[in-house]
Design a protein around this motif. Structure first.
Motif, PDB file in Angstrom:
ATOM      1  N   HIS A 154       0.812  -1.222   0.000  1.00  0.00           N
ATOM      2  CA  HIS A 154       0.000   0.000   0.000  1.00  0.00           C
ATOM      3  C   HIS A 154       0.842   1.267   0.000  1.00  0.00           C
ATOM      4  N   ASP A 155       2.143   1.119  -0.141  1.00  0.00           N
ATOM      5  CA  ASP A 155       2.981   2.312  -0.271  1.00  0.00           C
ATOM      6  C   ASP A 155       2.415   3.177  -1.400  1.00  0.00           C
ATOM      7  N   ARG A 156       2.236   4.465  -1.124  1.00  0.00           N
ATOM      8  CA  ARG A 156       1.597   5.355  -2.112  1.00  0.00           C
ATOM      9  C   ARG A 156       2.358   5.376  -3.432  1.00  0.00           C
ATOM     10  N   PRO A 180       8.678 -18.899   3.909  1.00  0.00           N
ATOM     11  CA  PRO A 180       8.965 -19.781   5.039  1.00  0.00           C
ATOM     12  C   PRO A 180       9.122 -19.049   6.369  1.00  0.00           C
ATOM     13  N   VAL A 181       9.324 -17.721   6.318  1.00  0.00           N
ATOM     14  CA  VAL A 181       9.446 -16.917   7.529  1.00  0.00           C
ATOM     15  C   VAL A 181       8.634 -15.644   7.316  1.00  0.00           C
ATOM     16  N   PRO A 182       7.828 -15.218   8.285  1.00  0.00           N
ATOM     17  CA  PRO A 182       6.999 -14.030   8.084  1.00  0.00           C
ATOM     18  C   PRO A 182       7.841 -12.779   7.872  1.00  0.00           C
ATOM     19  N   GLY A 183       7.300 -11.868   7.067  1.00  0.00           N
ATOM     20  CA  GLY A 183       7.891 -10.546   6.887  1.00  0.00           C
ATOM     21  C   GLY A 183       6.984  -9.490   7.485  1.00  0.00           C
ATOM     22  N   ARG A 184       7.432  -8.241   7.464  1.00  0.00           N
ATOM     23  CA  ARG A 184       6.644  -7.156   8.078  1.00  0.00           C
ATOM     24  C   ARG A 184       5.309  -6.950   7.370  1.00  0.00           C
ATOM     25  N   HIS A 185       5.260  -7.275   6.075  1.00  0.00           N
ATOM     26  CA  HIS A 185       4.059  -6.973   5.293  1.00  0.00           C
ATOM     27  C   HIS A 185       3.488  -8.209   4.599  1.00  0.00           C
ATOM     28  N   THR A 186       3.844  -9.401   5.088  1.00  0.00           N
ATOM     29  CA  THR A 186       3.295 -10.622   4.505  1.00  0.00           C
ATOM     30  C   THR A 186       1.985 -10.978   5.197  1.00  0.00           C
ATOM     31  N   GLY A 187       1.300 -11.954   4.630  1.00  0.00           N
ATOM     32  CA  GLY A 187       0.032 -12.397   5.189  1.00  0.00           C
ATOM     33  C   GLY A 187      -1.140 -11.934   4.337  1.00  0.00           C
ATOM     34  N   PRO A 188      -2.309 -12.492   4.565  1.00  0.00           N
ATOM     35  CA  PRO A 188      -3.457 -12.194   3.716  1.00  0.00           C
ATOM     36  C   PRO A 188      -4.048 -10.806   3.902  1.00  0.00           C
ATOM     37  N   ALA A 189      -3.898 -10.199   5.071  1.00  0.00           N
ATOM     38  CA  ALA A 189      -4.579  -8.928   5.332  1.00  0.00           C
ATOM     39  C   ALA A 189      -4.153  -7.816   4.361  1.00  0.00           C
ATOM     40  N   PRO A 190      -2.841  -7.587   4.117  1.00  0.00           N
ATOM     41  CA  PRO A 190      -2.484  -6.529   3.165  1.00  0.00           C
ATOM     42  C   PRO A 190      -3.011  -6.788   1.759  1.00  0.00           C
ATOM     43  N   ILE A 191      -3.068  -8.052   1.349  1.00  0.00           N
ATOM     44  CA  ILE A 191      -3.556  -8.375   0.006  1.00  0.00           C
ATOM     45  C   ILE A 191      -5.066  -8.200  -0.070  1.00  0.00           C
ATOM     46  N   ALA A 192      -5.761  -8.544   0.984  1.00  0.00           N
ATOM     47  CA  ALA A 192      -7.211  -8.320   1.005  1.00  0.00           C
ATOM     48  C   ALA A 192      -7.519  -6.837   0.863  1.00  0.00           C
ATOM     49  N   ARG A 193      -6.761  -5.999   1.538  1.00  0.00           N
ATOM     50  CA  ARG A 193      -6.968  -4.547   1.424  1.00  0.00           C
ATOM     51  C   ARG A 193      -6.622  -4.062   0.021  1.00  0.00           C
ATOM     52  N   LEU A 194      -5.558  -4.614  -0.568  1.00  0.00           N
ATOM     53  CA  LEU A 194      -5.161  -4.216  -1.917  1.00  0.00           C
ATOM     54  C   LEU A 194      -6.255  -4.571  -2.923  1.00  0.00           C
ATOM     55  N   LEU A 195      -6.811  -5.765  -2.797  1.00  0.00           N
ATOM     56  CA  LEU A 195      -7.845  -6.195  -3.729  1.00  0.00           C
ATOM     57  C   LEU A 195      -9.153  -5.435  -3.526  1.00  0.00           C
ATOM     58  N   GLY A 209       0.222 -19.332  -1.185  1.00  0.00           N
ATOM     59  CA  GLY A 209       0.035 -18.499  -0.002  1.00  0.00           C
ATOM     60  C   GLY A 209       0.517 -19.120   1.289  1.00  0.00           C
ATOM     61  N   MET A 210       1.356 -20.164   1.211  1.00  0.00           N
ATOM     62  CA  MET A 210       1.755 -20.850   2.442  1.00  0.00           C
ATOM     63  C   MET A 210       2.359 -19.878   3.448  1.00  0.00           C
ATOM     64  N   PRO A 211       2.043 -20.076   4.727  1.00  0.00           N
ATOM     65  CA  PRO A 211       1.207 -21.120   5.328  1.00  0.00           C
ATOM     66  C   PRO A 211      -0.269 -20.719   5.467  1.00  0.00           C
ATOM     67  N   GLU A 212      -0.638 -19.526   4.970  1.00  0.00           N
ATOM     68  CA  GLU A 212      -2.023 -19.060   5.124  1.00  0.00           C
ATOM     69  C   GLU A 212      -2.876 -19.541   3.942  1.00  0.00           C
ATOM     70  N   TYR A 213      -2.819 -20.844   3.700  1.00  0.00           N
ATOM     71  CA  TYR A 213      -3.500 -21.412   2.532  1.00  0.00           C
ATOM     72  C   TYR A 213      -4.989 -21.057   2.511  1.00  0.00           C
ATOM     73  N   THR A 214      -5.655 -21.252   3.613  1.00  0.00           N
ATOM     74  CA  THR A 214      -7.107 -21.061   3.643  1.00  0.00           C
ATOM     75  C   THR A 214      -7.491 -19.639   3.290  1.00  0.00           C
ATOM     76  N   GLU A 215      -6.807 -18.682   3.876  1.00  0.00           N
ATOM     77  CA  GLU A 215      -7.156 -17.279   3.648  1.00  0.00           C
ATOM     78  C   GLU A 215      -6.924 -16.864   2.196  1.00  0.00           C
ATOM     79  N   PHE A 216      -5.859 -17.382   1.577  1.00  0.00           N
ATOM     80  CA  PHE A 216      -5.613 -17.020   0.183  1.00  0.00           C
ATOM     81  C   PHE A 216      -6.556 -17.769  -0.761  1.00  0.00           C
ATOM     82  N   LEU A 217      -6.954 -18.985  -0.408  1.00  0.00           N
ATOM     83  CA  LEU A 217      -8.006 -19.651  -1.176  1.00  0.00           C
ATOM     84  C   LEU A 217      -9.304 -18.841  -1.104  1.00  0.00           C
ATOM     85  N   ASP A 218      -9.575 -18.267   0.057  1.00  0.00           N
ATOM     86  CA  ASP A 218     -10.761 -17.422   0.205  1.00  0.00           C
ATOM     87  C   ASP A 218     -10.704 -16.233  -0.758  1.00  0.00           C
TER      88      ASP A 218
END
Length: 305
Positions: A154-156, A180-195, A209-218
């Motif tokens: 979401h960087d402008r 394999p290791v989380p980053g500061r901006h990884t995970g489904p929430a930033p992508i959900a906001r982007l979409l 989307g590993m390991p958040e398979y379910t959320e990215f399938l959603d």
């Protein structure tokens, strides 16, 4: 959250290319399309391999490189496997790097016609202009790596990029899961906001989307232009620390037109054919395999017409 190192299986020597060819020939395919392979300038790839060799903090596990060959041999290997189209997934980890990578990638695609012209970007001044230039020069697919790049989607500065790629219908393979290791901006929430901002943005979520398979399938369920690539998912290596949830297997069939073959070649700690073997092992049928290993990506990238 951090991933504790786990034992790596004893490497299995790759079988002859015929083993890969037998897989797609049995399915009646003209070959494979691999949406997630890595080609980049030699000195950059050397640094990447050094990082894997050191089991750096973004990998968290021992990671032997199976296909540590010079560029010409790696291209020949993919052709020998019968991969009829592949990508040059490359990505910057700092500013003032992406435009140079794009220049290299355009040249690589020009001399490697079966490689889809790949480009990348980073949130920095001028990013809109060089992404526009890459599109005008024929880029077919982009790569974004939120874990390595460490940036917020979401960087402008990226607003003109997402808008352009959405309007042009050009997909971005995006490493946005926390494996394999989380980053500061990884995970489904930033992508959900982007979409939510760009609902027609074509995204291919790397590694399912590993390991958040379910959320990215959603998200793939919710947005018509969201897809997932199989890169390293379901493999014996990944299942040790980021297993795919068995209860979601039925959704792989339901979303079978949105799943694309990806492998991470050459940066994989097992033979290429293992990725194919584990897809077959899912037991979802030959029609599903044909779609995943060829037809879905051919349709997305308009490779057959």
């Amino acid at each position: 959250m951090s991933i504790q190192p786990v034992p790596v299986p004893v490497p299995v020597p790759p079988r002859p290319a015929g083993a890969v060819r037998a897989f797609w020939e049995r399915l009646g395919l003209p070959g494979l399309i691999d949406v997630h392979t890595h080609f980049m300038p030699e000195r950059v790839l050397d640094k990447v391999w050094e990082y894997f060799d050191a089991a750096g903090p973004l990998t968290g596990v021992e990671w032997p490189i199976t296909y540590r060959h010079e560029e010409r041999e790696r291209v020949a290997l993919l052709r020998g496997f019968g991969v009829r189209a592949f990508t040059a997934m490359l990505y910057p980890h700092k500013p003032a790097m992406a435009a140079w990578l794009n220049s290299w990638s355009a040249d690589f695609a020009a001399r490697t016609p079966d490689c889809l012209h790949t480009a990348t970007f980073f949130p920095e001044e001028g990013v809109g202009a060089y992404v526009r230039r890459a599109v005008d020069d024929g880029a077919r697919i982009f790569k974004a790596h939120l874990q390595v790049g460490g940036y917020d989607p979401h960087d402008r500065l990226l607003d003109p990029v997402w808008g352009l790629l959405s309007d042009a219908g050009i997909p971005t393979v995006i490493h946005c899961g926390s494996g394999p290791v989380p980053g500061r901006h990884t995970g489904p929430a930033p992508i959900a906001r982007l979409l939510a901002r760009y609902p027609r943005l074509p995204l291919v979520v790397a590694h399912m989307g590993m390991p958040e398979y379910t959320e990215f399938l959603d998200l793939a369920d919710r947005y018509a232009e969201v897809r997932l690539d199989t890169t390293m998912a379901f493999t014996d290596f990944s299942e040790q620390f980021s297993g795919f949830p068995p209860q979601e297997r039925g959704r792989l069939a339901d979303l079978g037109d949105k799943i694309l073959l990806g492998t991470d070649f050459p940066n994989i700690p097992y033979p290429y054919e293992h990725q194919l073997d584990v897809l077959e092992r899912l037991g979802l049928g030959d029609d599903w395999l044909r779609a995943v290993c060829h037809d879905n990506t051919a349709r997305l990238l308009r490779l057959d017409g």
